[in-house]
Write a protein that holds these residues in place. Sequence first.
Motif, PDB file in Angstrom:
ATOM      1  N   GLN A  25       0.829  -1.204   0.000  1.00  0.00           N
ATOM      2  CA  GLN A  25       0.000   0.000   0.000  1.00  0.00           C
ATOM      3  C   GLN A  25       0.870   1.262   0.000  1.00  0.00           C
ATOM      4  O   GLN A  25       0.581   2.228  -0.702  1.00  0.00           O
ATOM      5  CB  GLN A  25      -0.944  -0.009   1.227  1.00  0.00           C
ATOM      6  N   GLU A  26       1.921   1.247   0.806  1.00  0.00           N
ATOM      7  CA  GLU A  26       2.833   2.406   0.850  1.00  0.00           C
ATOM      8  C   GLU A  26       3.519   2.593  -0.496  1.00  0.00           C
ATOM      9  O   GLU A  26       3.694   3.717  -0.975  1.00  0.00           O
ATOM     10  CB  GLU A  26       3.874   2.233   1.963  1.00  0.00           C
ATOM     11  N   LYS A  29       1.055   4.103  -2.806  1.00  0.00           N
ATOM     12  CA  LYS A  29       0.930   5.528  -2.497  1.00  0.00           C
ATOM     13  C   LYS A  29       2.155   6.284  -3.015  1.00  0.00           C
ATOM     14  O   LYS A  29       2.024   7.376  -3.589  1.00  0.00           O
ATOM     15  CB  LYS A  29       0.787   5.747  -0.982  1.00  0.00           C
ATOM     16  N   GLU A  32       1.887   6.535  -6.661  1.00  0.00           N
ATOM     17  CA  GLU A  32       0.878   7.541  -6.994  1.00  0.00           C
ATOM     18  C   GLU A  32       1.452   8.943  -6.786  1.00  0.00           C
ATOM     19  O   GLU A  32       1.259   9.836  -7.621  1.00  0.00           O
ATOM     20  CB  GLU A  32      -0.366   7.325  -6.118  1.00  0.00           C
ATOM     21  N   MET A  33       2.175   9.118  -5.679  1.00  0.00           N
ATOM     22  CA  MET A  33       2.796  10.421  -5.408  1.00  0.00           C
ATOM     23  C   MET A  33       3.835  10.739  -6.477  1.00  0.00           C
ATOM     24  O   MET A  33       3.941  11.883  -6.937  1.00  0.00           O
ATOM     25  CB  MET A  33       3.436  10.440  -4.007  1.00  0.00           C
TER      26      MET A  33
END
Length: 153
Positions: A25-26, A29, A32-33
Amino acid sequence: QHKQEEDSWTSRSEALEESADGLQQELAKAQEMQTDADTRAAELEAQLERYKQESTKALADADSAAHSKLEEKQCRIDALERELAAHKEHAETAACDAQNRISSLEDELAQSKTQAEDAFTRAEVASQQRLQAGQASLEVLDEEAYEGTAVLE
């Protein structure tokens, strides 16, 4: 004990799976970032390129306008220089004409003065001649009067 070890391994495996899920998940993220950052960087690059183009165009426009103004001012300077040259030539011609007229008038004045002096001299000579003739006539009349007086006596 085997069962405990198996439970321990299962528990560790589940913990690792949860940890792996959390890391997944990180990572998602972070990706995505990263995508957002890449998108923003591309937008900023495009905006910077637009600003550069606009600045270049504005600079070219300003340069063109300044060049046009400079050409306009140079044309005005050239026209004023031509006008000044024409006025200067006219003034020089007028000064030359005036000097020629002054010289001509001075010559006329000198000639008139000479003629007046000559006329005065002739009049003076004629006056002296008439005076002498008048004196001679008086002397003749005086003699005739003396003779006439003598005859009467």
